[in-house]
Design a protein around this motif. Structure first.
Motif, PDB file in Angstrom:
ATOM      1  N   ARG A 304       1.193  -7.155  48.490  1.00 24.44           N
ATOM      2  CA  ARG A 304       2.681  -7.667  48.159  1.00 24.44           C
ATOM      3  C   ARG A 304       3.192  -7.994  49.359  1.00 24.44           C
ATOM      4  NH1 ARG A 304       5.109  -6.721  43.480  1.00 24.44           N
ATOM      5  NH2 ARG A 304       3.034  -6.929  42.618  1.00 24.44           N
ATOM      6  N   ILE A 307       2.040 -11.365  50.738  1.00 24.29           N
ATOM      7  CA  ILE A 307       2.260 -12.440  50.030  1.00 24.29           C
ATOM      8  C   ILE A 307       3.993 -12.785  50.070  1.00 24.29           C
ATOM      9  CG2 ILE A 307       0.116 -12.733  48.462  1.00 24.29           C
ATOM     10  CD1 ILE A 307       2.054 -11.898  46.519  1.00 24.29           C
ATOM     11  N   ARG A 348      17.290 -11.077  47.281  1.00 28.53           N
ATOM     12  CA  ARG A 348      17.353 -11.468  45.912  1.00 28.53           C
ATOM     13  C   ARG A 348      15.870 -11.356  45.360  1.00 28.53           C
ATOM     14  NH1 ARG A 348      17.949 -16.694  43.220  1.00 28.53           N
ATOM     15  NH2 ARG A 348      19.068 -16.119  41.417  1.00 28.53           N
ATOM     16  N   GLY A 349      15.827 -11.254  44.237  1.00 29.64           N
ATOM     17  CA  GLY A 349      14.470 -11.091  43.633  1.00 29.64           C
ATOM     18  C   GLY A 349      14.086  -9.692  43.640  1.00 29.64           C
ATOM     19  N   TYR A 351      13.776  -5.724  42.715  1.00 30.56           N
ATOM     20  CA  TYR A 351      13.770  -5.121  41.140  1.00 30.56           C
ATOM     21  C   TYR A 351      13.810  -3.807  41.458  1.00 30.56           C
ATOM     22  CZ  TYR A 351      11.053  -4.250  36.925  1.00 30.56           C
ATOM     23  OH  TYR A 351      10.666  -3.619  35.754  1.00 30.56           O
ATOM     24  N   GLU A 368      12.099  -3.107  44.963  1.00 32.43           N
ATOM     25  CA  GLU A 368      11.315  -3.903  45.795  1.00 32.43           C
ATOM     26  C   GLU A 368      12.262  -5.080  46.279  1.00 32.43           C
ATOM     27  OE1 GLU A 368       7.776  -5.458  44.082  1.00 32.43           O
ATOM     28  OE2 GLU A 368       7.412  -6.422  45.706  1.00 32.43           O
ATOM     29  N   LEU A 370      12.242  -8.426  48.399  1.00 31.03           N
ATOM     30  CA  LEU A 370      11.326  -9.710  48.729  1.00 31.03           C
ATOM     31  C   LEU A 370      11.948 -10.271  50.035  1.00 31.03           C
ATOM     32  CD1 LEU A 370      10.830 -11.655  45.455  1.00 31.03           C
ATOM     33  CD2 LEU A 370       9.490  -9.984  46.303  1.00 31.03           C
ATOM     34  N   ASN A 371      11.194 -10.743  50.886  1.00 26.88           N
ATOM     35  CA  ASN A 371      11.861 -11.359  52.462  1.00 26.88           C
ATOM     36  C   ASN A 371      12.363 -10.301  53.054  1.00 26.88           C
ATOM     37  OD1 ASN A 371      10.592 -13.993  51.583  1.00 26.88           O
ATOM     38  ND2 ASN A 371      12.543 -14.355  50.144  1.00 26.88           N
ATOM     39  N   TYR A 375      15.573 -13.310  58.098  1.00 29.55           N
ATOM     40  CA  TYR A 375      16.911 -13.659  58.085  1.00 29.55           C
ATOM     41  C   TYR A 375      17.633 -13.487  56.717  1.00 29.55           C
ATOM     42  CZ  TYR A 375      16.472 -15.729  62.719  1.00 29.55           C
ATOM     43  OH  TYR A 375      16.280 -15.913  64.133  1.00 29.55           O
ATOM     44  N   LEU A 377      20.777 -14.085  54.124  1.00 27.58           N
ATOM     45  CA  LEU A 377      21.988 -14.836  53.690  1.00 27.58           C
ATOM     46  C   LEU A 377      23.262 -13.643  53.400  1.00 27.58           C
ATOM     47  CD1 LEU A 377      23.704 -17.422  52.693  1.00 27.58           C
ATOM     48  CD2 LEU A 377      22.809 -16.448  50.404  1.00 27.58           C
ATOM     49  N   LEU A 466       5.327  -2.046  39.910  1.00 27.43           N
ATOM     50  CA  LEU A 466       4.763  -3.315  41.000  1.00 27.43           C
ATOM     51  C   LEU A 466       4.311  -4.452  40.300  1.00 27.43           C
ATOM     52  CD1 LEU A 466       2.953  -0.995  43.339  1.00 27.43           C
ATOM     53  CD2 LEU A 466       5.054  -2.275  43.762  1.00 27.43           C
ATOM     54  N   GLN A 467       3.808  -4.245  38.992  1.00 30.16           N
ATOM     55  CA  GLN A 467       3.077  -5.668  38.469  1.00 30.16           C
ATOM     56  C   GLN A 467       4.281  -6.061  37.438  1.00 30.16           C
ATOM     57  OE1 GLN A 467      -0.604  -4.103  36.970  1.00 30.16           O
ATOM     58  NE2 GLN A 467      -1.611  -5.263  38.798  1.00 30.16           N
ATOM     59  N   ARG A 468       5.123  -5.529  36.680  1.00 27.97           N
ATOM     60  CA  ARG A 468       6.020  -5.620  35.891  1.00 27.97           C
ATOM     61  C   ARG A 468       5.565  -6.999  34.763  1.00 27.97           C
ATOM     62  NH1 ARG A 468       9.447  -7.822  40.846  1.00 27.97           N
ATOM     63  NH2 ARG A 468       8.370  -5.898  41.905  1.00 27.97           N
ATOM     64  N   LYS A 469       4.211  -6.579  34.352  1.00 29.61           N
ATOM     65  CA  LYS A 469       3.642  -7.335  33.332  1.00 29.61           C
ATOM     66  C   LYS A 469       3.858  -6.892  31.883  1.00 29.61           C
ATOM     67  CE  LYS A 469       1.051 -10.109  35.742  1.00 29.61           C
ATOM     68  NZ  LYS A 469       1.532 -11.691  35.741  1.00 29.61           N
ATOM     69  N   HIS A 470       5.181  -6.810  31.711  1.00 28.40           N
ATOM     70  CA  HIS A 470       5.724  -6.425  30.393  1.00 28.40           C
ATOM     71  C   HIS A 470       5.258  -7.090  29.289  1.00 28.40           C
ATOM     72  CE1 HIS A 470      10.003  -4.980  32.488  1.00 28.40           C
ATOM     73  NE2 HIS A 470       8.893  -4.653  33.184  1.00 28.40           N
TER      74      HIS A 470
END
Lengths: 480, 480
Positions: A304, A307, A348-349, A351, A368, A370-371, A375, A377, A466-470
């Motif tokens: 993770r 990527i 953002r994004g 969880y 979790e 992301l980015n 930088y 915002l 981590l997978q959130r494969k609901h």
């Protein structure tokens, strides 16, 4: 009902098969009644010996209504005290002591649990028995504690629910349980048992509830089992903020679906449609939870990070007040606050979810992002507010901006200078939480970090986080 | 007014200095009146020769009200026709032809412009003269076209604006102009000249308007120059959606601030506070625009790609309808649509703006996306909506999810598979825009891309777009 779904007959085999699994047999029913009668007599005698009078013992809950599932048979034994002779203080302070002693003297192990007020739990023959004190009142309008309403609910359901309908209640409960949508507690914010029963009384069957749900509209629908408001608008005016209203026939000022969150509502409506379009018995099955190794999870985290430049952060709490609704209420608040603040930092994004161990002693909120490097915002206050100048001054050196966006807020983009661990510590550290105490904030990167919580159930939960494969179950159904 | 700001006297020198620069001298005024009288007589004679009767010529606008700035002196010459003798069709079709011929016969060059309806513009002695047809009506209640209201506005302001106040109008106009907040047209969505005059009439002076603005509340405040509604609530009920209401004293059903956007409102309120706290003459100065080389801009883009993985995308339009409000209305719509759709694709911190050349023949909408490659957060429809299953099915193979978030929407994270150029082409290409025509969508990476628009003003605009340093001027004042 307009016929937009496959013929019901194709579904019936599935429902029959499910019912065979979840419907308790006659022996189970008899066994439960015997247990109830035993404990009833024990308590009756013992309380009388303690000089108590003016109380009534009765069986409540899903066993009383014969709507329980074979794997969730527990007994709700209510002791109803006359409010003329007993006070709330007495119930909160004395009841637990007296009942605990009574049961222990008879050789039962007891635990004290806490809902609206304390109650006593014991186990008989592997069946959980909750001994709950409440007030015996004449009308639900005069309730003192929320549990005082329960006998009226039991009575109503017993009168209204047809014999065949009990199976439909079981199906709907099992369907909701399989997706963790069953229960009104704060952790779930889903459908209570009573709400399920009302829906079946209203619509007649499991399938009809699913079909009817497709025409519900969030924040617009009012369902009346007994006519009271008559007019949907008038009813909605009374219950403005609730995503769904199911008027409690026992108390027209109460919404039996008040605990339902928009998330649970949305989840249910979508699942109902999926089931109607492609019925399968998997909809009723709890997800199979294979044991997960710590190394599996560490591998996911590593990948993770590659990527999506992501950070996994964990807040470790110790639990002070072990009442689940209080703890979960505060954890949900932690989640909301974190989300809002982190969004201001441009994440953002993200969880966020929380986990509490079975002993209700440790809690964890995991985020979790992301980015996570690079930088950010930053969204400031509206330029028309008094705080705007402060934000402007602090960000004059931003890489891009500050500028004012179309909605009037000041924005800028700058190199991240805040360590997310620092942000989280500060946000949660300064707020007042009485039920949970923040012990540590940590970036989770290695196997040793994951092992800080040494609980196999946590590892399973963490992999799911981590997978959130609901919808994995659904994916298998839809693609087969 | 409570005294929370530095003493006014410290400000007065600054205002005096600014006023010296922006206030037209007596010669200028006389020159304008002479020009007006000349053109008036030309038109009067010529229209009469063409057999027209029942019209009145009058001077309107800021020159008539003596509130114009020395660098923006243009003449609004209104020709008021009796609605009993002339129709809207006649004005739209015949007026322009007749007036154009008249003026050209007298040696004036003319251009046809278009606002509510067409009008004729000419230049005399370097002064722009707009010859605008309108209807002569008895009451603003009976207006046929929006410009019919103008003579009532002029009359009202002439009666109510004190001599000294005219300078305050000029100060406020110059202040707004310096920040591109002056004008009610769609490109600006700011303060019209008439609105500025009303504010000065209401509050008495430039400084008082700034001070008063600090207690305005977005979507709550109603300002009445003449008492009509009396009660702020009643007034706001009439104008529900407007960020600020300034009741037009000439027509109580009209909000003179209706064109003001929340962005312009926020901008003004913040600037007012900054000026009150740290007055400086730079607040009234247009930003100095040094010439920018294409290479400068290319360097910024290159650097931006490095630090934030950003993409700069440009939509090239040709302009069909050259009416600025129509073109800008459609460009703003393009911006809104792009923003919404791109957010669904998980882009955030994007920045969108548009540019139109002076000739109103070419337009450009530019978008900067951060984190343009890599992974995207995709936000689907609410799970309770009918579209949810479609989204779910399409994203079963996502890297993370699909899951349902706290608000009930389906989310997932997946590797970006859509080229942003493709997304933009599709969104804008399929929508109907009558005033602008999409010619090309391009990723801007090199000097040659930037040179596609061969206009030095574009290069200046583009550099500003990339840096978004709206408050550079302020930064210099605050940090000196």
């Amino acid at each position: 009902m307009s016929k937009i779904y496959p013929d019901d007959s194709s579904v019936n085999d599935i429902l029959k098969e499910v019912l065979q699994r979840i419907k308790p047999d006659e022996n189970m029913r008899k066994r439960l009644i015997v247990i109830y009668e035993t404990i009833r007599d024990v308590i009756q005698q013992c309380l009388e010996l303690n000089g108590l009078m003016n109380f009534e013992i009765s069986l409540q809950g899903s066993v009383a209504k014969d709507t329980f599932l074979s794997n969730e048979a527990d007994l709700d034994v209510f002791i109803l005290f006359s409010p003329n002779n007993y006070s709330t203080e007495w119930i909160n302070k004395e009841f637990v002591n007296i009942t605990t002693k009574c049961l222990q003297n008879q050789g039962y192990n007891t635990i004290v649990k806490y809902a609206a007020h304390p109650y006593v739990t014991t186990h008989i023959d592997n069946i959980e028995v909750d001994v709950v004190p409440a007030f015996l009142i004449e009308s639900p309008k005069n309730i003192i504690s929320a549990v005082d309403r329960t006998p009226f609910h039991t009575q109503y359901v017993k009168t209204k629910l047809c014999e065949k309908c009990k199976d439909d209640v079981r199906l709907l409960k099992a369907f909701l349980k399989a997706w963790d949508l069953y229960g009104a507690e704060i952790r779930v914010q889903g459908f209570s048992g009573y709400l399920v029963e009302l829906l079946i009384i209203k619509y007649g069957s499991f399938l009809n509830v699913l079909k009817a749900s497709q025409s519900w509209r969030a924040y617009k629908t009012c369902i009346e089992v007994e006519e009271f408001y008559g007019d949907e608008k008038a009813c909605r005016k009374r219950f403005k903020k609730d995503v769904l209203v199911v008027v409690d026939p026992v108390d027209f000022n109460r919404n039996a679906a008040a605990a339902l969150s928009i998330k649970s509502y949305a989840y249910f409506k979508m699942l109902a449609r999926l089931f109607l379009e492609k019925p399968a018995k998997e909809f009723f099955e709890l997800g199979f939870e294979p044991s997960v190794s710590v190394n599996d999870v560490a591998k996911i985290i590593e990948e993770r990070q590659k990527i999506s430049d992501s950070c996994i952060l964990a807040l470790f709490f110790s639990v002070i007040n072990r009442s689940p609704d209080v703890v979960w209420g505060q954890l949900k608040r932690v989640q909301r606050v974190l989300k809002n603040v982190l969004e201001k930092y441009g994440y953002r994004g993200m969880y966020i979810d929380s986990w509490v161990n079975d002993e209700m002693s440790k809690a964890l909120t995991v985020v979790e992002l992301l980015n996570c490097s690079g930088y950010e915002l930053r969204k400031g206050p509206p330029a028309y507010s008094n705080e705007s100048i402060n934000f402007l001054m602090k960000n004059l050196d931003a890489v891009i901006g500050p500028w004012i966006d179309e909605k009037g807020s000041i924005m800028c983009i700058r190199k991240r200078k805040h360590d997310p661990v620092g942000i989280l510590s500060k946000i949660v550290g300064t707020a007042m939480y009485t039920a949970v105490k923040l012990e540590e904030v940590k970036k989770i990167t290695s196997v040793s970090d994951i092992q800080l919580i040494n609980d196999p159930k946590f590892i399973i939960w963490f992999k799911k986080f981590l997978q959130r494969k609901h919808f994995d179950k659904i994916a298998r159904i839809l693609t087969k």
